[in-house]
Design an enzyme around this catalytic site. Structure first.
Site, PDB file in Angstrom:
ATOM      1  NE  ARG A   1      -8.055  18.588 -13.595  1.00  0.00           N
ATOM      2  CZ  ARG A   1      -9.272  18.259 -14.033  1.00  0.00           C
ATOM      3  NH1 ARG A   1     -10.321  18.389 -13.217  1.00  0.00           N
ATOM      4  NH2 ARG A   1      -9.436  17.799 -15.245  1.00  0.00           N
TER       5      ARG A   1
ATOM      6  NE  ARG B   1     -14.033  15.441 -17.859  1.00  0.00           N
ATOM      7  CZ  ARG B   1     -12.777  15.814 -18.029  1.00  0.00           C
ATOM      8  NH1 ARG B   1     -12.165  15.536 -19.142  1.00  0.00           N
ATOM      9  NH2 ARG B   1     -12.145  16.470 -17.092  1.00  0.00           N
TER      10      ARG B   1
ATOM     11  NE  ARG C   1      -0.876  16.401 -17.801  1.00  0.00           N
ATOM     12  CZ  ARG C   1      -2.188  16.277 -17.713  1.00  0.00           C
ATOM     13  NH1 ARG C   1      -2.875  17.056 -16.942  1.00  0.00           N
ATOM     14  NH2 ARG C   1      -2.803  15.339 -18.382  1.00  0.00           N
TER      15      ARG C   1
ATOM     16  NE  ARG D   1     -11.258  13.110 -14.870  1.00  0.00           N
ATOM     17  CZ  ARG D   1     -10.381  13.628 -15.735  1.00  0.00           C
ATOM     18  NH1 ARG D   1     -10.394  13.231 -16.977  1.00  0.00           N
ATOM     19  NH2 ARG D   1      -9.501  14.529 -15.358  1.00  0.00           N
TER      20      ARG D   1
ATOM     21  CE  LYS E   1      -5.004  17.062 -21.721  1.00  0.00           C
ATOM     22  NZ  LYS E   1      -5.830  18.076 -21.039  1.00  0.00           N
TER      23      LYS E   1
HETATM   24  P1  AP5 Z   1     -12.027  16.092 -22.788  1.00  0.00           P
HETATM   25  O1  AP5 Z   1     -11.795  15.615 -24.173  1.00  0.00           O
HETATM   26  O2  AP5 Z   1     -12.340  15.095 -21.719  1.00  0.00           O
HETATM   27  O3  AP5 Z   1     -10.834  17.061 -22.335  1.00  0.00           O
HETATM   28  P2  AP5 Z   1      -9.348  16.712 -21.803  1.00  0.00           P
HETATM   29  O4  AP5 Z   1      -8.474  17.815 -22.299  1.00  0.00           O
HETATM   30  O5  AP5 Z   1      -8.987  15.306 -22.157  1.00  0.00           O
HETATM   31  O6  AP5 Z   1      -9.623  16.916 -20.267  1.00  0.00           O
HETATM   32  P3  AP5 Z   1      -9.017  16.229 -18.967  1.00  0.00           P
HETATM   33  O7  AP5 Z   1      -9.767  16.854 -17.815  1.00  0.00           O
HETATM   34  O8  AP5 Z   1      -9.067  14.743 -19.092  1.00  0.00           O
HETATM   35  O9  AP5 Z   1      -7.598  16.760 -18.944  1.00  0.00           O
HETATM   36  P4  AP5 Z   1      -6.729  16.783 -17.694  1.00  0.00           P
HETATM   37  O10 AP5 Z   1      -5.447  17.150 -18.323  1.00  0.00           O
HETATM   38  O11 AP5 Z   1      -7.175  17.648 -16.597  1.00  0.00           O
HETATM   39  O12 AP5 Z   1      -6.941  15.329 -17.117  1.00  0.00           O
HETATM   40  P5  AP5 Z   1      -6.110  14.000 -17.238  1.00  0.00           P
HETATM   41  O13 AP5 Z   1      -7.037  12.870 -17.134  1.00  0.00           O
HETATM   42  O14 AP5 Z   1      -5.149  14.056 -18.369  1.00  0.00           O
HETATM   43  O15 AP5 Z   1     -13.200  17.190 -22.867  1.00  0.00           O
HETATM   44  C1  AP5 Z   1     -13.729  17.773 -21.685  1.00  0.00           C
HETATM   45  C2  AP5 Z   1     -15.256  17.943 -21.824  1.00  0.00           C
HETATM   46  O16 AP5 Z   1     -15.539  18.897 -22.833  1.00  0.00           O
HETATM   47  C3  AP5 Z   1     -15.982  16.645 -22.239  1.00  0.00           C
HETATM   48  O17 AP5 Z   1     -17.214  16.582 -21.594  1.00  0.00           O
HETATM   49  C4  AP5 Z   1     -16.168  16.783 -23.763  1.00  0.00           C
HETATM   50  O18 AP5 Z   1     -17.318  16.090 -24.241  1.00  0.00           O
HETATM   51  C5  AP5 Z   1     -16.301  18.295 -23.905  1.00  0.00           C
HETATM   52  N1  AP5 Z   1     -15.715  18.782 -25.154  1.00  0.00           N
HETATM   53  C6  AP5 Z   1     -14.550  18.381 -25.742  1.00  0.00           C
HETATM   54  N2  AP5 Z   1     -14.315  19.092 -26.869  1.00  0.00           N
HETATM   55  C7  AP5 Z   1     -15.354  19.964 -26.984  1.00  0.00           C
HETATM   56  C8  AP5 Z   1     -15.679  21.003 -27.923  1.00  0.00           C
HETATM   57  N3  AP5 Z   1     -14.907  21.269 -28.977  1.00  0.00           N
HETATM   58  N4  AP5 Z   1     -16.811  21.735 -27.695  1.00  0.00           N
HETATM   59  C9  AP5 Z   1     -17.612  21.486 -26.617  1.00  0.00           C
HETATM   60  N5  AP5 Z   1     -17.357  20.516 -25.696  1.00  0.00           N
HETATM   61  C10 AP5 Z   1     -16.236  19.774 -25.872  1.00  0.00           C
HETATM   62  O19 AP5 Z   1      -5.224  14.094 -15.896  1.00  0.00           O
HETATM   63  C11 AP5 Z   1      -5.868  14.053 -14.629  1.00  0.00           C
HETATM   64  C12 AP5 Z   1      -4.826  14.226 -13.532  1.00  0.00           C
HETATM   65  O20 AP5 Z   1      -3.819  13.177 -13.634  1.00  0.00           O
HETATM   66  C13 AP5 Z   1      -4.030  15.544 -13.565  1.00  0.00           C
HETATM   67  O21 AP5 Z   1      -4.697  16.575 -12.914  1.00  0.00           O
HETATM   68  C14 AP5 Z   1      -2.753  15.091 -12.811  1.00  0.00           C
HETATM   69  O22 AP5 Z   1      -2.969  15.045 -11.423  1.00  0.00           O
HETATM   70  C15 AP5 Z   1      -2.534  13.668 -13.300  1.00  0.00           C
HETATM   71  N6  AP5 Z   1      -1.664  13.612 -14.488  1.00  0.00           N
HETATM   72  C16 AP5 Z   1      -2.023  13.215 -15.738  1.00  0.00           C
HETATM   73  N7  AP5 Z   1      -0.980  13.296 -16.587  1.00  0.00           N
HETATM   74  C17 AP5 Z   1       0.069  13.752 -15.848  1.00  0.00           C
HETATM   75  C18 AP5 Z   1       1.421  14.085 -16.158  1.00  0.00           C
HETATM   76  N8  AP5 Z   1       1.895  13.953 -17.414  1.00  0.00           N
HETATM   77  N9  AP5 Z   1       2.214  14.531 -15.155  1.00  0.00           N
HETATM   78  C19 AP5 Z   1       1.748  14.657 -13.905  1.00  0.00           C
HETATM   79  N10 AP5 Z   1       0.471  14.396 -13.537  1.00  0.00           N
HETATM   80  C20 AP5 Z   1      -0.357  13.939 -14.506  1.00  0.00           C
END
Ligand code: AP5
Length: 218
Positions: free
Chosen positions: A177, A120, A85, A166, A8
């Site tokens: 997650r 990551r 979400r 992280r 994402k």
């Molecule tokens: P990356 O682009 O970082 O992936 P991402 O989908 O953004 O991953 P996140 O882990 O950030 O998502 P998340 O939903 O768990 O975390 P968030 O911070 O939103 O890519 C991942 C890796 O893969 C990178 O190293 C990248 O280089 C690599 N990559 C990317 N594309 C690639 C490809 N095509 N091929 C190969 N490699 C690739 O949320 C964290 C926490 O916050 C949640 O667990 C929750 O507790 C809380 N939270 C956030 N939003 C909410 C909400 N709306 N409601 C409730 N709790 C929430």
């Protein structure tokens, strides 16, 4: 939308570059809020995130509402990354008429997500996301001289040295997650079915971006 580590943030970076909209990542906003020890919501979020469980809807919704009401979102448009979400978050958007023009759902198999999460790394200075295997830091030299090559190598090494991981990027937290994602996936897909496209995120970064770009151009 998409599972943890489905890409994402990586796609959002490209979309913002291409369209100039405001990038609103709830994960990033929550991580910023938890830096302040006096911010009660931030401290609740810190605990939830370390455990890999979702942060309460009320906290996330009020953060997003406050951010979306800023003038830059009205002027430039917005890109939500990681929100909504849950069914409650999607319903709140609907209630406030905050409907996106387009919604991308990244689809990536679980086994691939584990490798993406554990490799990551983030650059704390620029906020850029890297992967030790799939997307390592690499600064290109300004020209073909030996001096430029040495400078680029030194800059690459400096980025590698300051990369951070992280706290929730462990296999244990990822399992939780993923559970949260699985139990909410249908609600999100139903809420946005009229403007959503499922994109195969299990391809190289550039191929994924091409599909997203074509969908946005259509
Ligand atoms: P990356 O682009 O970082 O992936 P991402 O989908 O953004 O991953 P996140 O882990 O950030 O998502 P998340 O939903 O768990 O975390 P968030 O911070 O939103 O890519 C991942 C890796 O893969 C990178 O190293 C990248 O280089 C690599 N990559 C990317 N594309 C690639 C490809 N095509 N091929 C190969 N490699 C690739 O949320 C964290 C926490 O916050 C949640 O667990 C929750 O507790 C809380 N939270 C956030 N939003 C909410 C909400 N709306 N409601 C409730 N709790 C929430």
């Amino acid at each position: 939308c998409g599972a943890p580590a489905s890409g994402k943030g990586t796609v959002a970076e490209k979309l913002v570059e291409a369209f100039g909209s405001v990038h609103i990542s709830t994960g990033d906003m929550l991580r910023a809020a938890m830096e302040d020890p006096d911010n009660e919501d931030g401290q609740t979020a810190k605990q939830c995130m370390a455990e890999g469980v979702l942060v309460p809807d009320s906290i996330v919704i009020s953060l997003v509402k406050a951010r979306l009401s800023q003038p830059d979102c009205k002027e430039r448009g917005w890109l939500l990354d990681g929100f909504p979400r849950t069914a409650a978050q999607a319903e709140e958007m609907d209630r406030l008429f905050l409907l996106p023009d387009k919604c991308v759902i990244l689809d990536v198999p679980k086994a691939v997500l584990v490798e993406r999460v554990t490799g990551r790394r983030t650059d704390p200075e620029t906020g850029k996301i890297y992967h030790l295997k799939f997307n390592p830091p690499k600064v290109d030299p300004d020209d073909e001289s030996e001096e430029a090559a040495a400078k680029a190598t030194a800059e690459t090494e400096a980025i590698v040295a300051r990369l951070t991981q992280r706290e929730d990027d462990t296999e244990e937290a990822l399992a939780k997650r993923l559970e949260a994602f699985d139990s909410n996936r249908a609600a999100i897909e139903d809420a946005f079915s009229a403007m959503a496209k499922v994109v195969d995120g299990n391809r190289g970064k550039e191929d994924v971006w091409q599909s997203v770009k074509e969908f946005f151009a259509a």
